[in-house]
Structures are given as structure tokens and as C-alpha cells.
Design a protein around this motif. Structure first.
Motif, PDB file in Angstrom:
ATOM      1  N   ALA A  97       1.051  -1.503   2.808  1.00 18.13           N
ATOM      2  CA  ALA A  97       0.344  -0.590   1.226  1.00 18.13           C
ATOM      3  C   ALA A  97      -0.372   0.249   0.850  1.00 18.13           C
ATOM      4  CB  ALA A  97      -0.777  -1.935   1.506  1.00 18.13           C
ATOM      5  N   ARG A  98       0.152   0.688   0.033  1.00 19.56           N
ATOM      6  CA  ARG A  98       0.231   1.996  -1.174  1.00 19.56           C
ATOM      7  C   ARG A  98      -0.354   1.329  -2.777  1.00 19.56           C
ATOM      8  NH1 ARG A  98       2.380   4.398  -5.194  1.00 19.56           N
ATOM      9  NH2 ARG A  98       2.498   6.627  -5.221  1.00 19.56           N
ATOM     10  N   LEU A  99      -1.692   1.585  -2.651  1.00 14.16           N
ATOM     11  CA  LEU A  99      -2.293   0.529  -4.092  1.00 14.16           C
ATOM     12  C   LEU A  99      -2.114   1.515  -5.828  1.00 14.16           C
ATOM     13  CD1 LEU A  99      -4.259  -1.294  -2.431  1.00 14.16           C
ATOM     14  CD2 LEU A  99      -2.980  -1.809  -2.370  1.00 14.16           C
ATOM     15  N   GLY A 100      -2.186   0.967  -6.757  1.00 11.83           N
ATOM     16  CA  GLY A 100      -2.195   2.229  -7.973  1.00 11.83           C
ATOM     17  C   GLY A 100      -0.662   1.917  -7.965  1.00 11.83           C
ATOM     18  N   THR A 101      -1.112   2.874  -9.108  1.00 14.52           N
ATOM     19  CA  THR A 101       0.580   3.784 -10.193  1.00 14.52           C
ATOM     20  C   THR A 101       0.805   5.264 -10.022  1.00 14.52           C
ATOM     21  OG1 THR A 101      -1.185   4.150 -11.474  1.00 14.52           O
ATOM     22  CG2 THR A 101      -0.325   2.004 -11.837  1.00 14.52           C
ATOM     23  N   ASP A 102      -0.035   5.649  -9.002  1.00 12.21           N
ATOM     24  CA  ASP A 102       0.540   7.096  -8.788  1.00 12.21           C
ATOM     25  C   ASP A 102       1.718   7.425  -8.295  1.00 12.21           C
ATOM     26  OD1 ASP A 102      -0.280  10.411  -8.417  1.00 12.21           O
ATOM     27  OD2 ASP A 102       0.150  10.227  -6.795  1.00 12.21           O
ATOM     28  N   GLU A 103       2.692   7.977  -8.844  1.00 14.06           N
ATOM     29  CA  GLU A 103       4.092   8.539  -8.581  1.00 14.06           C
ATOM     30  C   GLU A 103       4.459   9.849  -7.410  1.00 14.06           C
ATOM     31  OE1 GLU A 103       7.386   7.283 -11.988  1.00 14.06           O
ATOM     32  OE2 GLU A 103       4.869   8.068 -13.033  1.00 14.06           O
ATOM     33  N   SER A 104       3.663  10.419  -7.314  1.00 14.16           N
ATOM     34  CA  SER A 104       3.234  11.898  -6.191  1.00 14.16           C
ATOM     35  C   SER A 104       3.941  11.711  -5.415  1.00 14.16           C
ATOM     36  CB  SER A 104       2.249  12.595  -6.862  1.00 14.16           C
ATOM     37  OG  SER A 104       1.500  12.321  -7.824  1.00 14.16           O
ATOM     38  N   THR A 105       3.840  10.685  -4.947  1.00 16.80           N
ATOM     39  CA  THR A 105       4.815  10.473  -3.048  1.00 16.80           C
ATOM     40  C   THR A 105       5.719  10.331  -2.866  1.00 16.80           C
ATOM     41  OG1 THR A 105       3.707   8.775  -2.704  1.00 16.80           O
ATOM     42  CG2 THR A 105       1.874  10.637  -2.628  1.00 16.80           C
TER      43      THR A 105
ATOM     44  N   LEU B 100       5.249  -5.525   2.249  1.00 20.33           N
ATOM     45  CA  LEU B 100       5.364  -4.736   1.653  1.00 20.33           C
ATOM     46  C   LEU B 100       4.616  -4.532   0.602  1.00 20.33           C
ATOM     47  CD1 LEU B 100       9.059  -4.105   2.849  1.00 20.33           C
ATOM     48  CD2 LEU B 100       7.072  -3.626   4.649  1.00 20.33           C
ATOM     49  N   SER B 101       3.211  -3.474  -0.150  1.00 19.74           N
ATOM     50  CA  SER B 101       3.155  -3.251  -1.617  1.00 19.74           C
ATOM     51  C   SER B 101       3.322  -2.092  -1.637  1.00 19.74           C
ATOM     52  CB  SER B 101       1.481  -3.443  -1.330  1.00 19.74           C
ATOM     53  OG  SER B 101       1.448  -4.146  -2.778  1.00 19.74           O
ATOM     54  N   GLY B 102       3.906  -1.905  -2.972  1.00 19.38           N
ATOM     55  CA  GLY B 102       3.598  -0.036  -2.607  1.00 19.38           C
ATOM     56  C   GLY B 102       4.610   0.743  -2.070  1.00 19.38           C
ATOM     57  N   VAL B 103       5.615   0.382  -1.045  1.00 19.37           N
ATOM     58  CA  VAL B 103       6.526   0.895  -0.527  1.00 19.37           C
ATOM     59  C   VAL B 103       7.925   1.209  -1.421  1.00 19.37           C
ATOM     60  CG1 VAL B 103       8.037   1.113   1.670  1.00 19.37           C
ATOM     61  CG2 VAL B 103       5.744  -0.182   1.488  1.00 19.37           C
ATOM     62  N   GLN B 104       7.873   2.610  -1.749  1.00 12.66           N
ATOM     63  CA  GLN B 104       9.015   3.011  -1.953  1.00 12.66           C
ATOM     64  C   GLN B 104      10.176   3.464  -1.806  1.00 12.66           C
ATOM     65  OE1 GLN B 104       7.574   5.693  -4.812  1.00 12.66           O
ATOM     66  NE2 GLN B 104       5.973   4.596  -4.327  1.00 12.66           N
ATOM     67  N   VAL B 105      10.575   2.931  -0.524  1.00 14.90           N
ATOM     68  CA  VAL B 105      12.252   3.063  -0.210  1.00 14.90           C
ATOM     69  C   VAL B 105      11.927   1.696   1.206  1.00 14.90           C
ATOM     70  CG1 VAL B 105      14.686   3.784   0.877  1.00 14.90           C
ATOM     71  CG2 VAL B 105      12.789   5.047  -0.750  1.00 14.90           C
TER      72      VAL B 105
ATOM     73  N   ALA C 181       6.322  -6.322  -2.670  1.00 13.14           N
ATOM     74  CA  ALA C 181       5.664  -6.201  -3.767  1.00 13.14           C
ATOM     75  C   ALA C 181       6.181  -4.045  -4.869  1.00 13.14           C
ATOM     76  CB  ALA C 181       4.125  -6.461  -3.990  1.00 13.14           C
ATOM     77  N   HIS C 182       6.474  -4.786  -5.677  1.00 13.44           N
ATOM     78  CA  HIS C 182       6.822  -2.991  -6.140  1.00 13.44           C
ATOM     79  C   HIS C 182       5.526  -3.013  -6.815  1.00 13.44           C
ATOM     80  CE1 HIS C 182      11.176  -4.030  -5.676  1.00 13.44           C
ATOM     81  NE2 HIS C 182      10.672  -2.956  -4.737  1.00 13.44           N
ATOM     82  N   SER C 183       5.444  -0.642  -7.329  1.00 11.79           N
ATOM     83  CA  SER C 183       4.460  -0.344  -8.332  1.00 11.79           C
ATOM     84  C   SER C 183       5.251   0.188  -9.354  1.00 11.79           C
ATOM     85  CB  SER C 183       4.074   0.545  -7.154  1.00 11.79           C
ATOM     86  OG  SER C 183       3.345   1.282  -6.713  1.00 11.79           O
ATOM     87  N   VAL C 184       4.799   1.158  -9.897  1.00  9.72           N
ATOM     88  CA  VAL C 184       5.820   2.428 -10.562  1.00  9.72           C
ATOM     89  C   VAL C 184       6.710   3.311  -9.834  1.00  9.72           C
ATOM     90  CG1 VAL C 184       3.543   2.421 -12.018  1.00  9.72           C
ATOM     91  CG2 VAL C 184       3.896   3.900 -10.886  1.00  9.72           C
ATOM     92  N   GLY C 185       6.838   3.788 -10.838  1.00 10.46           N
ATOM     93  CA  GLY C 185       8.333   5.020 -10.662  1.00 10.46           C
ATOM     94  C   GLY C 185       9.726   3.943 -10.200  1.00 10.46           C
ATOM     95  N   ALA C 186       9.803   4.538  -9.285  1.00 10.03           N
ATOM     96  CA  ALA C 186      11.558   4.015  -9.589  1.00 10.03           C
ATOM     97  C   ALA C 186      11.933   3.696  -7.930  1.00 10.03           C
ATOM     98  CB  ALA C 186      13.182   4.328  -9.542  1.00 10.03           C
TER      99      ALA C 186
ATOM    100  N   GLN D 125      12.220 -18.676   4.697  1.00  5.16           N
ATOM    101  CA  GLN D 125      12.284 -18.876   3.458  1.00  5.16           C
ATOM    102  C   GLN D 125      12.843 -17.301   2.719  1.00  5.16           C
ATOM    103  OE1 GLN D 125       8.062 -18.527   1.073  1.00  5.16           O
ATOM    104  NE2 GLN D 125       8.620 -21.007   0.973  1.00  5.16           N
ATOM    105  N   ALA D 126      13.361 -17.922   1.603  1.00  2.00           N
ATOM    106  CA  ALA D 126      14.292 -16.526   0.892  1.00  2.00           C
ATOM    107  C   ALA D 126      12.671 -14.978   1.016  1.00  2.00           C
ATOM    108  CB  ALA D 126      14.853 -16.799  -0.212  1.00  2.00           C
ATOM    109  N   PRO D 127      13.122 -14.018   0.600  1.00  2.87           N
ATOM    110  CA  PRO D 127      12.638 -12.855   0.113  1.00  2.87           C
ATOM    111  C   PRO D 127      12.211 -12.688  -0.609  1.00  2.87           C
ATOM    112  CG  PRO D 127      14.384 -12.233   1.316  1.00  2.87           C
ATOM    113  CD  PRO D 127      14.750 -13.382   1.148  1.00  2.87           C
ATOM    114  N   LYS D 128      10.721 -12.704  -1.301  1.00  6.83           N
ATOM    115  CA  LYS D 128       9.724 -13.089  -1.971  1.00  6.83           C
ATOM    116  C   LYS D 128       9.882 -10.830  -2.687  1.00  6.83           C
ATOM    117  CE  LYS D 128       7.248 -16.500  -1.419  1.00  6.83           C
ATOM    118  NZ  LYS D 128       5.345 -17.100  -0.237  1.00  6.83           N
ATOM    119  N   ILE D 129      10.392 -11.375  -3.901  1.00  8.30           N
ATOM    120  CA  ILE D 129      10.201  -9.666  -3.861  1.00  8.30           C
ATOM    121  C   ILE D 129       9.391  -9.660  -6.490  1.00  8.30           C
ATOM    122  CG2 ILE D 129      11.578  -7.428  -5.158  1.00  8.30           C
ATOM    123  CD1 ILE D 129      13.417  -8.298  -3.361  1.00  8.30           C
ATOM    124  N   PHE D 130       8.616  -8.792  -6.342  1.00  7.31           N
ATOM    125  CA  PHE D 130       7.330  -9.033  -8.228  1.00  7.31           C
ATOM    126  C   PHE D 130       6.990  -7.685  -7.840  1.00  7.31           C
ATOM    127  CE2 PHE D 130       3.899  -9.509  -5.640  1.00  7.31           C
ATOM    128  CZ  PHE D 130       4.082 -10.141  -4.888  1.00  7.31           C
TER     129      PHE D 130
END
Ligand code: CA
Length: 721
Positions: free
Chosen positions: A625-633, A655-660, A677-682, A696-701
Motif C-alpha cells: 500500500a501507498r496511500l494518498g495522491t502524491d505524484e513524487s515517487t 496492491l494499492s497505489g502501486v506505480q508499476v 487499486a490505482h491512485s493518481v498519476g499514470a 476469481q478474475a482480477p479486480k482493478i479499480f
């Protein structure tokens, strides 16, 4: 003969001018004496600090020199005055030269180690700080913020200095432009060595920052030139420009994760810099935001950053942006740059519902791009960038780039140029070397100790704890076959390898088998491990400055009641790798990486890799987990390939907030599924070529409306509909 005469004359002139400039020389040996003597000093005087280690010394320097006769305050012998413990330096006054100090083995008791102001009303001007060292001078808690060098005032200079190993939050060197003080700074930052800065794992790991958003529409006119940046990985911004009309010129950036970012402010010039990624992940280039920015004559080679960290990233802005978001790119001029073997160039980066204003009236001209395939990506409308005169050796999708078949040759300056074509960066670029920067008397090297680089010790069960306690960094503990019962934690404060045949069986009743402390890192190979404690490996219980590593290879974990690798807040693993290992009946989580609960984008592991391993009746394979909306990492990154998960808890991977995230070629059999679970950025998630049986199938949100995640789901078989 002539040469000898010339030299003699030069020395004589130097002596004469020294005699003219210098008044008295006074030597002091305490902070109190220093304050007093500096205050009493007249223009041209010199105050020397006697050699020695000064603990808990809060130095204040406040004096008035003149342009012709500055007052010099220096170490008696350069490098032989060490400030340790709770030490700092505050500078007021004007026309001063401060030289030769070393800050080491401590941390500032205030928010700034070296401050170009004595107090909030008394700032320094025309002060030169030269040949100063700040070496791993960190607060014990990496979340506590400080700045190593804070430049206030006007016409100050920091040169030939050495800064490395900043591990806690906060910019290494900042030009401070307080709210309500939009004055020009005209600072000069040159010929400094910015050595390794490890990933911080949150925002606030910049190496240089000029200003903050509040006064970013006024000019600082700071010059950053001929510095060497060596492995400055702190966060996505190596140099963060937040003011106008600065010049970033002729710097060399080596293997550093991040970019030169024109984050706020207009009319900046980025010119003749050399940025060498050398294939290292997340090495960036130059990111353009705002108006009237010029990016000219730069050389960028082998960078691997994408998205915001691309070799060139021209961003989308926010319509009517607030001061701290993203102003639209206007009148950008990007010309005569060489971009060799880049991972990506992107126009319109960050285009999303909020950042919907595309670049306008901008030009990308006469650049050279050499790449095996087209590295350009456009996100949204990029018609506001006119391309012309560019040369490339691939078939370009964009107009304004001409394909030419050229070969690259490495010139005497070490850089690649196309044979017989005059395009891209100038031929007279000169990389900044070790010798050009920092004080000559302080070494630049900073190698970390590799696993297995030390001595190998043969270990029997009764010697295990003792040998582990005495081993040196890089040593290998080679366990003989037998039963190793561990009742109290083995504390690891250096990189150690524990290896054995499978017949070396460790069972632990201690709460933790391997407890890491500051400087600790561990590799486990070939062992068999089980036990009733809470974790096999746990990161330090208090904040650590050094990032750690965990490697697990060819090891069997059976009947572990708790977690295999448990993380703690305010520590960061640079990498956790698991390969060819077996996990059987694990009551906890194999990779437990949810220790960080702030919403500031902190996370406990930068890179997780799981390869060719099997998990049977495991409560959870990974929880990240990486929480919040920061885009610096850049992190966290998660990779899982060639592995098998059978039975166990649900979800198996969360996985939550993982970048790749890359999950490919695995089998999930009667297993818990994958939850992302995706947070902000790309963020970029690839789940491909896996086999799912009775799973179960992967859950992505998405956790937030903004952001533009890329999701690739392909080649998966056996998914229940
Ligand atoms: Ca930042």
C-alpha cells in the motif's frame, strides 16, 4: 626557462595581492570566540577556526566585509574542522568567504544545517560558501524535515562543496523565496559534488529547489552551473525550479532517478547539460511546464524514465491553474538537443480531466533523436508544438522529424555524435568530472557493500547467534546441516548472507527471526525456515536513514505462523527480491508492505520482485500500500512472474497505489485473486499470460477520479465469467 620566470612572477603577484587584501589573521577555537572575533573583524581580516572536532557547535557568523576586502572565515586546515552532534551554521552580514568546514556524525538542531540568514530579519548577501562538506548529516527519523543548505538573500554563492547521503526528508540545497519576498536572488551554485541520495519514498527528496510556488511568478535569476549530480535518486525532481529566469547550464547528471523539472515560474534556460542514465531505471531528463522555457543544446543518453520522467516531457496544464498546480506550456523552445537511446519523449504528459490545457505556441526544432524504435508518445492535442528540422534514425510517426540513417561515434568528450551530420547538441560539450567539483581533499566514492563480498564463515547450530553478531558487512554465514533453534531475535546491522543446504533447518520461537537495524540488509539462500514468531525478517522498529535490501533465493518456508517479510513505518527497502523459493502453510503475509498509513504517499518498499516461486496455503502472498495522491515517487514497483499460488487466503495479491505492477506467467489454482487499486498519476498495470483455475478474475479499480491508469489484461486463461 621562460616558464620558470613566468611562474615566479605569478607567485610574486599572488603574494602581493594577498598582502593587500588581508588585514589581521585571528585563530579561534570555540563558537563563542568565533562569534565575537567575526563581529570585531574588519574588511580584509581572516578568522581561522582551529583544527579539531567541535561537538554540538551552533556557529553564527555575522560581519561586514567589502567587495574589495571580504572577511574570510575558514578552517585552519581545509577539512580538519569537523562539526558533529547537534551543530549548524547561521550566516548574516555581507562580503564574506566561508571555507573548509565539514559537517559529519550528527544533525542540525534546527531546520537548516547551513542557513544564509542569522534570523528571520537578517539575511546574508555577497557571501561565498566554498569547500564545505555535509556528509550523511541526518536526523534519526527520516520523516523529520530539514534542509542542508538554505540560501536566502542576494548574490550568494555555494561552490566546490560536497553533499551526499541525505536520508531524511527535505531538499538538499534550496534557494528560499519566502512568501511576500519576490526579490531576485542571483545565487550561484557551481562546481559542487551532489553525491548519492537514496530514494526517500515520498515527496521532499529534491537535490536542489529554487523557490516555492507562492512567489514562483517572480524571477530568482539563480545560476546552477558545472555541478556533478551522482546517483541523486531522492524523488522525481532532481532540480525543481519554482521561480523565473534561472539558468541551469553545463551540469552533468549521472545515473540519477528523476529530472530537471521546470515546475513553476517562467523564462528559465536549461542549456548544455549532460544527462547520462546508463540504463538505470527511472533516470529522467527535462520536464517542461509554464511559459517561455528554453531547453537548448543538452545531451541526454540512456535514460529509462517514462511519463513525467521521460527524456523530454512537455506537460499539459490546468486551465486557469491555481499557483501550485500546472500552468499551461506556452512559447517553449526545445532546440539542438541530442537524445540518444531514450525510453520515451512525451508531449502533453499528464493529460487528464484536470490537466486539459495542451501546450501552445511551442517549438521542437533541430534536435537529434537516436533510438531503435520511435520513442515519442503524445497524450491529447499536441498541435501547439511545431516540429521542424529534427533528425532521427527511426521511422517517425510525427511530422517535422526527418529520418536519416546515421551511425553514432563516440567523440573525445565521451559523447555520441552522428557521423557526417550536423544535428543535435554541440560538439564542444564538456562533461563535469569528479576532479572539477567539490573540495579536492574529500573523497567522492560511496560504494554500498554487496552481499557476498566479504568472508565466508562455516556455522554450526550452537555458534549461529554469536557469528551473526560478529560478522562484518558482506560476510556469508554458511550453515552446516542441522537444526537451528532461535529463541531471541538475531539483530542485523550490516549486509549479511545466511546460506545453507536445505538440511540446515531454522525454527524460531523469537518474535522475529532476523531483526534489521540501521545499516542492516539480508540475503537468505538455500535454507529451510519455520517458526511461531510474528515475522521471519522485520525492518527496523525505529526510523532508519539507510535504505535496506532483502533477498530470498532457493529457500523453503514451511509452517510459519506470522509474516515472512514484515515492514515498519519510516523505513524503506530499496528492493525485496524472492526467487525460486517455496512457501508452504504461511499464517501471515509473505510480503507485508502496508506499514505506512499516512496519506502523504509514503510506502515501505521501492521494488518488489517475485520470480519462479510457489505459494501453497499462504494467507497472503503480497499486501502493498501507498496511500494518498502524491505524484513524487517512482515506487512502489511490483513484479510477479513464473510463480504458482495454490489455495490460501483471498485476495492472494493486494496492491494499492502501486506505480508499476507486472503480474505475468503465473498460475493461480483455487487461490484468492488479484486486487489492484490505482491512485493518481499514470500507474501501469499489466496482468498477462496467467492461468486462473477456480480463482476469481482480477479486480482493478480507481481510488480517485483524476489520474490515467494504463491497464493491460491479456492472454489470461481459465477466468471464470
Ligand atoms: Ca518534489
Amino acid at each position: 626557462m621562460n616558464q620558470r620566470l613566468g611562474m615566479t612572477a605569478a607567485i610574486a603577484i599572488a603574494l602581493l595581492s594577498a598582502g593587500a587584501a588581508h588585514g589581521r589573521t585571528i585563530t579561534v577555537s570555540s563558537a563563542t570566540e568565533l562569534l565575537k572575533q567575526v563581529r570585531a573583524a574588519k574588511p580584509g581580516d581572516e578568522v581561522l577556526i582551529a583544527n579539531g572536532v567541535y561537538r554540538d557547535a551552533q556557529l553564527v557568523i555575522d560581519a561586514q566585509g567589502t567587495a574589495q576586502k571580504p572577511i574570510r572565515i575558514a578552517a585552519q586546515t581545509p577539512g580538519r574542522v569537523v562539526l558533529s552532534g547537534a551543530s549548524n551554521l547561521r550566516i548574516g552580514g555581507r562580503h564574506l568567504v566561508i571555507a573548509g568546514l565539514v559537517f559529519r556524525d550528527g544533525a542540525a538542531p534546527t531546520k537548516e544545517v547551513i542557513s544564509f540568514r542569522k534570523d528571520s530579519r537578517t539575511v546574508a548577501s555577497n557571501v561565498r560558501l566554498t569547500e564545505v562538506v555535509i556528509d550523511h548529516f541526518n536526523r534519526p527519523d527520516r520523516r523529520e524535515e530539514d534542509i542542508w543548505v538554505a540560501i536566502y538573500g542576494q548574490d550568494n554563492r555555494v561552490d566546490h562543496s560536497w553533499f551526499a547521503g541525505k536520508g531524511n526528508q527535505g531538499v538538499t540545497l534550496a534557494v528560499i523565496r519566502p512568501k511576500g519576498v519576490p526579490d531576485e536572488n542571483r545565487a550561484r551554485i557551481d562546481h559542487n559534488y551532489f553525491g548519492p541520495r537514496p530514494p526517500l519514498g515520498s515527496n521532499g527528496g529534491e537535490t536542489i529547489r529554487i523557490g516555492t510556488s507562492e512567489e514562483s511568478l517572480s524571477d530568482s535569476k539563480t545560476v546552477i552551473d558545472r555541478n556533478l549530480f551522482d546517483r541523486c535518486d531522492g524523488e522525481v525532481e532532481i532540480i525543481s525550479i519554482k521561480s523565473g529566469h534561472n539558468i541551469i547550464r553545463e551540469n552533468t547528471i549521472l545515473q540519477s532517478q528523476g529530472s530537471i523539472v521546470l515546475r513553476h515560474g517562467n523564462g528559465n534556460l536549461v542549456s548544455r547539460n549532460i544527462i547520462l542514465g546508463r540504463g538505470k531505471a527511472s533516470t529522467g531528463g527535462i520536464r517542461v511546464i509554464n511559459r517561455d522555457q528554453i531547453v537548448r543544446d543538452n545531451y541526454i543518453e540512456g535514460n529509462r524514465g517514462t511519463d513525467f520522467t521521460s527524456a523530454i516531457a512537455v506537460m499539459n496544464g490546468v486551465p486557469n491553474s491555481s499557483i501550485n498546480r500546472y500552468h499551461q506550456v506556452q512559447n517553449a523552445l526545445i532546440e539542438h538537443n541530442s537524445i540518444i537511446d531514450p525510453a520515451r519523449l512525451v508531449f502533453g504528459a499528464g493529460n487528464d480531466a484536470e490537466r486539459s490545457a495542451p501546450p501552445i505556441t511551442s517549438r521542437f526544432v533541430d534536435n537529434l533523436i537516436a533510438s531503435a524504435k520511435d520513442p515519442f508518445r503524445t497524450e491529447g492535442d499536441v498541435s501547439g508544438i511545431v516540429l521542424s528540422g529534427n533528425v532521427a534514425n527511426f521511422a517517425p510517426a510525427l511530422a517535422g522529424i526527418t529520418r536519416r540513417d546515421f551511425t553514432l561515434k563516440r567523440a573525445a568528450n565521451g559523447l555520441l555524435y552522428p557521423d557526417g551530420i550536423d544535428a543535435g547538441a554541440p560538439r564542444d560539450l564538456k562533461p563535469v568530472t569528479d576532479r572539477d567539483v567539490g573540495p579536492a581533499w574529500y573523497p567522492k566514492a560511496d560504494a554500498s557493500v554487496a552481499f557476498g563480498s566479504g568472508t565466508t564463515h562455516s556455522v554450526r547450530p550452537r555458534d549461529f547467534a554469536r557469528v551473526a553478531g560478529q560478522a562484518k558487512g558482506g560476510d556469508v554465514l554458511r550453515l552446516s546441516p542441522g537444526d537451528y533453534r532461535v529463541a531471541s531475535p538475531i539483530v542485523i546491522t550490516r549486509p549479511l548472507t545466511v546460506s545453507g543446504p536445505a538440511q540446515a533447518r531454522i525454527s524460531f520461537s523469537a518474535p522475529v527471526l532476523f531483526q534489521l537495524g540501521e545499516g542492516g540488509a539480508i540475503r537468505l539462500e538455500g535454507l529451510t525456515i519455520g517458526g511461531s514468531g510474528a515475522a521471519v525478517v522485520r525492518s527496523a522498529p525505529v526510523s532508519t536513514i539507510a535504505n535496506y535490501r532483502v533477498e530470498i533465493a532457493g529457500t523453503t518456508f514451511r509452517d510459519v505462523k506470522g509474516d515472512v517479510v514484515a515492514t515498519t513505518p519510516s523505513t524503506l527497502a530499496e528492493a525485496l527480491t524472492i526467487s525460486k523459493s517455496t512457501f508452504d502453510k504461511i499464517g501471515g503475509t509473505v510480503v507485508a508492505a502496508t506499514a505506512e498509513t499516512t496519506k502523504l504517499g509514503h510506502y515501505p518498499i521501492e521494488r518488489i520482485e517475485i520470480r519462479d516461486s510457489s505459494f501453497t496455503d499462504v494467507m497472503r502472498v503480497a499486501d502493498v500500500a501507498r496511500l494518498g495522491t502524491d505524484e513524487s515517487t517512482f515506487g512502489p514497483n511490483f513484479l510477479m512472474v513464473g510463480s504458482t499460488v495454490t489455495g490460501g487466503g483471498s485476495p492472494a495479491v493486494r496492491l494499492s497505489g502501486v506505480q508499476v505492477a507486472t503480474i505475468t506467467g503465473n498460475s493461480f489454482v483455487r487461490a484468492g485473486g488479484i486486487e489492484v487499486a490505482h491512485s493518481v498519476g499514470a500507474p501501469d498495470t499489466v496482468i498477462a499470460d496467467n492461468r486462473f483455475a477456480q480463482t476469481q478474475a482480477p479486480k482493478i479499480f480507481k481510488l480517485y477520479p483524476q489520474g490515467s491508469p494504463r491497464v493491460t489484461l491479456r492472454g489470461n486463461v481459465g477466468l471464470a465469467q
